[in-house]
Design a protein around this motif. Structure first.
Motif, PDB file in Angstrom:
ATOM      1  N   GLN A   7     -19.731  -0.898  22.283  1.00 40.70           N
ATOM      2  CA  GLN A   7     -20.111   0.512  22.116  1.00 40.70           C
ATOM      3  C   GLN A   7     -21.524   0.818  22.619  1.00 40.70           C
ATOM      4  OE1 GLN A   7     -17.436   2.240  21.152  1.00 40.70           O
ATOM      5  NE2 GLN A   7     -16.430   0.267  20.907  1.00 40.70           N
ATOM      6  N   ILE A   8     -21.990   0.063  23.609  1.00 38.75           N
ATOM      7  CA  ILE A   8     -23.271   0.354  24.249  1.00 38.75           C
ATOM      8  C   ILE A   8     -22.994   1.113  25.538  1.00 38.75           C
ATOM      9  CG2 ILE A   8     -25.369  -0.634  25.279  1.00 38.75           C
ATOM     10  CD1 ILE A   8     -25.199  -1.047  22.282  1.00 38.75           C
ATOM     11  N   GLU A   9     -23.749   2.152  25.796  1.00 39.98           N
ATOM     12  CA  GLU A   9     -23.546   2.947  27.007  1.00 39.98           C
ATOM     13  C   GLU A   9     -23.675   2.074  28.244  1.00 39.98           C
ATOM     14  OE1 GLU A   9     -25.449   6.832  29.260  1.00 39.98           O
ATOM     15  OE2 GLU A   9     -25.976   6.413  27.175  1.00 39.98           O
ATOM     16  N   SER A  10     -22.832   2.362  29.244  1.00 42.55           N
ATOM     17  CA  SER A  10     -22.769   1.548  30.456  1.00 42.55           C
ATOM     18  C   SER A  10     -24.128   1.405  31.145  1.00 42.55           C
ATOM     19  CB  SER A  10     -21.749   2.149  31.426  1.00 42.55           C
ATOM     20  OG  SER A  10     -21.719   1.411  32.630  1.00 42.55           O
ATOM     21  N   ASN A  11     -24.871   2.495  31.259  1.00 41.28           N
ATOM     22  CA  ASN A  11     -26.174   2.451  31.934  1.00 41.28           C
ATOM     23  C   ASN A  11     -27.157   1.529  31.211  1.00 41.28           C
ATOM     24  OD1 ASN A  11     -25.288   4.233  33.873  1.00 41.28           O
ATOM     25  ND2 ASN A  11     -26.145   6.040  32.878  1.00 41.28           N
ATOM     26  N   ASP A  12     -27.129   1.580  29.881  1.00 45.10           N
ATOM     27  CA  ASP A  12     -28.006   0.702  29.110  1.00 45.10           C
ATOM     28  C   ASP A  12     -27.572  -0.757  29.251  1.00 45.10           C
ATOM     29  OD1 ASP A  12     -29.654   2.746  28.066  1.00 45.10           O
ATOM     30  OD2 ASP A  12     -28.138   3.224  26.572  1.00 45.10           O
ATOM     31  N   GLY A  13     -26.252  -0.976  29.313  1.00 42.90           N
ATOM     32  CA  GLY A  13     -25.737  -2.327  29.508  1.00 42.90           C
ATOM     33  C   GLY A  13     -26.145  -2.888  30.860  1.00 42.90           C
ATOM     34  N   GLU A  14     -26.070  -2.054  31.904  1.00 45.91           N
ATOM     35  CA  GLU A  14     -26.502  -2.476  33.239  1.00 45.91           C
ATOM     36  C   GLU A  14     -27.983  -2.829  33.238  1.00 45.91           C
ATOM     37  OE1 GLU A  14     -24.742  -2.940  35.861  1.00 45.91           O
ATOM     38  OE2 GLU A  14     -22.892  -1.792  35.697  1.00 45.91           O
ATOM     39  N   ALA A  15     -28.787  -1.996  32.598  1.00 45.50           N
ATOM     40  CA  ALA A  15     -30.234  -2.234  32.547  1.00 45.50           C
ATOM     41  C   ALA A  15     -30.533  -3.544  31.828  1.00 45.50           C
ATOM     42  CB  ALA A  15     -30.932  -1.075  31.846  1.00 45.50           C
ATOM     43  N   PHE A  16     -29.843  -3.786  30.707  1.00 47.71           N
ATOM     44  CA  PHE A  16     -30.043  -5.025  29.948  1.00 47.71           C
ATOM     45  C   PHE A  16     -29.670  -6.237  30.794  1.00 47.71           C
ATOM     46  CE2 PHE A  16     -28.512  -8.311  26.986  1.00 47.71           C
ATOM     47  CZ  PHE A  16     -29.615  -8.438  26.166  1.00 47.71           C
ATOM     48  N   GLY A  17     -28.540  -6.157  31.488  1.00 46.70           N
ATOM     49  CA  GLY A  17     -28.086  -7.266  32.329  1.00 46.70           C
ATOM     50  C   GLY A  17     -29.055  -7.567  33.460  1.00 46.70           C
TER      51      GLY A  17
END
Length: 318
Positions: A269-279
């Motif tokens: 349930q983490i927004e895709s953009n935030d997930g991309e940034a974290f990765g």
């Protein structure tokens, strides 16, 4: 490998809108750098522990190497893997062989042992992550049409294929095939030497510490972004497992690592953009670390990499 990496970079960034790329960049730019630096420091610690641990595998073979040389060779190997995957292990053994005059086969055999132990640790952590997140993982696999039984079957067949191939090679009398057989036998001898290892308890402690550091790198990095700061340790372990397997798909996980991490975070349930940034934050910080320390390793062996020459009838070492 680079073609696959390019494809996943496109999946990660190329197919999304310009506005989404801007949001990802702003999230990365505004991330809390102190947590990133702390994660990188833990990364350095994990590599140093690995360097110290290597000597425990070499002791049964009556060899020992300076911890600095061990560390420099490991980082040189990681640096090489960014270009051509799996060449780092060969480079690592070659550098120490040249500097310390230790047989290459024995060095490479201990590295194979390390990899086998690392695989056992990763599979153990994978099993733990499945146990504590069973419902979520099964739901994710089902949504993506992935059959877990097929994955288990493929992993089980790999050692069987290796065993059959080795048996077939031994049946042929060709000289080059016999050389391959002898080389493999020496590798296996080095692997088996772990049974003779003194102070096994310290080796086990160091192994556990390495993997605790790996997970801690992920856990610490989550605080660099507001959206991921509340993720639980159990979910971080799942993300770590996915990221670990993703690293083997492309050169140092280029492209595929951030994409995999982002996909896993969306399931949490983490927004895709935030997930991309974290990765991308995780991948960039650790890759930067491997490049800097890898260059240090190569410089070290440029100045201190000459083979030792021993004089058996004197106390002089040159």
């Amino acid at each position: 490998m680079l073609a696959i990496a390019s494809f996943f970079i496109w999946l990660s960034l190329g197919r999304i809108s310009h506005e989404d790329r801007e949001r990802i960049w702003h999230t990365i730019r505004d991330s809390k750098k102190l947590w990133i630096l702390l994660s990188m420091a833990i990364g350095v610690l994990s590599h140093w522990i690995r360097a110290v641990r290597w000597n425990f595998l070499l002791k049964p073979l009556n060899h020992s190497i300076p911890n600095v040389a061990s560390f420099a060779s490991i980082m040189s190997g990681y640096f090489a893997n960014l270009g051509i995957p799996r060449t780092g292990e060969i480079l690592r053994a070659s550098l120490i062989h040249k500097k310390e005059n230790i047989p290459f086969q024995q060095l490479f055999g201990t590295i194979i042992t390390e990899r086998l132990i690392d695989m056992v640790m990763l599979l153990s952590i994978t099993a733990l992550s499945i146990l504590i997140n069973t419902d979520l993982i099964l739901s994710f696999l089902k949504d993506n049409n992935i059959n877990p039984l097929q994955i288990v079957l493929v992993l089980a067949l790999l050692p069987l294929c290796f065993y059959i191939t080795l048996k077939l090679i031994k049946k042929f009398k060709h000289s080059k095939l016999q050389k391959i057989t002898r080389f493999i036998s020496e590798l296996i001898e080095s692997v088996i030497s772990v049974k003779k290892m003194p102070q096994k308890q310290y080796f086990i402690i160091l192994t556990v510490l390495i993997w605790v550091c790996y997970i801690a790198m992920f856990f610490i990095t989550k605080y660099s972004i507001e959206a991921t700061s509340d993720i639980s340790l159990s979910k971080i372990i799942v993300i770590f497992v996915i990221g670990s397997f993703a690293m083997a798909v492309t050169n140092g996980g280029l492209g595929f690592f951030p994409f995999s991490i982002a996909t896993a975070l969306v399931a949490f349930q983490i927004e895709s953009n935030d997930g991309e940034a974290f990765g991308w934050l995780l991948w960039t910080s650790q890759t930067f670390l491997n490049i800097v320390l890898g260059i240090f390793g190569l410089i070290y062996f440029s100045f201190f990499g000459k083979k030792k020459v021993y004089f058996p009838n004197s106390n002089v070492e040159g």
